[in-house]
Design a protein around this motif. Structure first.
Motif, PDB file in Angstrom:
ATOM      1  N   THR A  11       0.789  -1.235   0.000  1.00 38.90           N
ATOM      2  CA  THR A  11       0.000   0.000   0.000  1.00 38.90           C
ATOM      3  C   THR A  11       0.821   1.285   0.000  1.00 38.90           C
ATOM      4  N   HIS A  12       2.062   1.237   0.480  1.00 33.26           N
ATOM      5  CA  HIS A  12       2.885   2.448   0.522  1.00 33.26           C
ATOM      6  C   HIS A  12       4.235   2.173  -0.108  1.00 33.26           C
ATOM      7  N   PHE A  13       4.695   3.125  -0.906  1.00 32.76           N
ATOM      8  CA  PHE A  13       5.917   2.979  -1.677  1.00 32.76           C
ATOM      9  C   PHE A  13       6.716   4.254  -1.493  1.00 32.76           C
ATOM     10  N   TRP A  14       7.973   4.130  -1.070  1.00 35.87           N
ATOM     11  CA  TRP A  14       8.850   5.293  -0.920  1.00 35.87           C
ATOM     12  C   TRP A  14      10.024   5.139  -1.858  1.00 35.87           C
ATOM     13  N   GLU A  29       1.071   6.202  -2.415  1.00 36.50           N
ATOM     14  CA  GLU A  29       0.088   5.322  -1.794  1.00 36.50           C
ATOM     15  C   GLU A  29      -0.706   4.621  -2.895  1.00 36.50           C
ATOM     16  N   LEU A  30      -0.979   3.344  -2.678  1.00 34.35           N
ATOM     17  CA  LEU A  30      -1.719   2.559  -3.659  1.00 34.35           C
ATOM     18  C   LEU A  30      -3.195   2.932  -3.617  1.00 34.35           C
ATOM     19  N   SER A  35      -5.754   0.555  -8.645  1.00 33.98           N
ATOM     20  CA  SER A  35      -4.594  -0.333  -8.454  1.00 33.98           C
ATOM     21  C   SER A  35      -3.316   0.290  -8.993  1.00 33.98           C
ATOM     22  N   SER A  36      -3.200   1.608  -8.853  1.00 32.65           N
ATOM     23  CA  SER A  36      -1.976   2.301  -9.252  1.00 32.65           C
ATOM     24  C   SER A  36      -1.562   3.237  -8.122  1.00 32.65           C
ATOM     25  N   TYR A  37      -0.310   3.657  -8.156  1.00 29.97           N
ATOM     26  CA  TYR A  37       0.211   4.516  -7.098  1.00 29.97           C
ATOM     27  C   TYR A  37      -0.085   5.987  -7.365  1.00 29.97           C
ATOM     28  N   VAL A  38      -0.404   6.700  -6.294  1.00 29.50           N
ATOM     29  CA  VAL A  38      -0.662   8.130  -6.329  1.00 29.50           C
ATOM     30  C   VAL A  38       0.416   8.802  -5.483  1.00 29.50           C
ATOM     31  N   ALA A  39       1.059   9.831  -6.023  1.00 29.02           N
ATOM     32  CA  ALA A  39       2.076  10.560  -5.267  1.00 29.02           C
ATOM     33  C   ALA A  39       1.427  11.260  -4.083  1.00 29.02           C
ATOM     34  N   THR A  40       2.028  11.101  -2.903  1.00 25.03           N
ATOM     35  CA  THR A  40       1.494  11.749  -1.701  1.00 25.03           C
ATOM     36  C   THR A  40       2.443  12.791  -1.128  1.00 25.03           C
ATOM     37  N   ILE A  42       6.691  14.883  -1.625  1.00 19.76           N
ATOM     38  CA  ILE A  42       8.126  14.924  -1.881  1.00 19.76           C
ATOM     39  C   ILE A  42       8.728  15.598  -0.656  1.00 19.76           C
ATOM     40  N   HIS A  43       9.652  14.904  -0.004  1.00 20.28           N
ATOM     41  CA  HIS A  43      10.184  15.383   1.270  1.00 20.28           C
ATOM     42  C   HIS A  43      11.673  15.676   1.143  1.00 20.28           C
ATOM     43  N   ARG A  44      12.043  16.906   1.461  1.00 19.95           N
ATOM     44  CA  ARG A  44      13.435  17.346   1.452  1.00 19.95           C
ATOM     45  C   ARG A  44      13.731  17.952   2.817  1.00 19.95           C
ATOM     46  N   GLY A  45      14.865  17.594   3.375  1.00 17.58           N
ATOM     47  CA  GLY A  45      15.247  18.171   4.665  1.00 17.58           C
ATOM     48  C   GLY A  45      14.671  17.431   5.847  1.00 17.58           C
ATOM     49  N   ARG A  46      13.406  17.061   5.789  1.00 15.80           N
ATOM     50  CA  ARG A  46      12.762  16.329   6.876  1.00 15.80           C
ATOM     51  C   ARG A  46      11.651  15.469   6.296  1.00 15.80           C
ATOM     52  N   LEU A  47      11.614  14.224   6.764  1.00 13.92           N
ATOM     53  CA  LEU A  47      10.547  13.300   6.365  1.00 13.92           C
ATOM     54  C   LEU A  47       9.561  13.226   7.518  1.00 13.92           C
ATOM     55  N   LYS A  48       8.325  13.639   7.267  1.00 11.06           N
ATOM     56  CA  LYS A  48       7.289  13.570   8.288  1.00 11.06           C
ATOM     57  C   LYS A  48       6.020  13.058   7.617  1.00 11.06           C
ATOM     58  N   VAL A  49       5.634  11.834   7.973  1.00 11.62           N
ATOM     59  CA  VAL A  49       4.449  11.211   7.404  1.00 11.62           C
ATOM     60  C   VAL A  49       3.637  10.577   8.526  1.00 11.62           C
ATOM     61  N   SER A  50       2.364  10.289   8.256  1.00 10.92           N
ATOM     62  CA  SER A  50       1.524   9.635   9.258  1.00 10.92           C
ATOM     63  C   SER A  50       1.207   8.191   8.882  1.00 10.92           C
TER      64      SER A  50
END
Length: 76
Positions: A11-14, A29-30, A35-40, A42-50
């Protein structure tokens, strides 16, 4: 994009890249309907996801500068 991951229902691809000596993380995220990936993000400097879990990581210096291969993450 690697559709093998989508077929496996991952479900999640980095994707982590070195951009001029700094690490950049592209997150996807799938979409269950297409059934395809959607960009959620672009992280530069700090990665912060839930999702899929809530890490917060500093993205510099890059993996390559720390002596890791391009795909190694996280740097130690």
């Amino acid at each position: 994009m690697d559709f093998t991951y989508a077929k496996a229902a991952i479900t999640h691809f980095w994707r982590i890249e070195d951009e001029g000596g700094a690490s950049t993380v592209h997150t996807y995220e799938l979409d269950a309907v297409t059934s395809s990936y959607v960009a959620t993000g672009i992280h530069r400097g700090r990665l912060k996801v839930s999702v899929p879990f809530p890490p917060t990581s500093i993205l510099t210096p890059s993996c390559r500068e720390r002596g890791h291969g391009t795909g190694s993450w996280p740097p130690d």
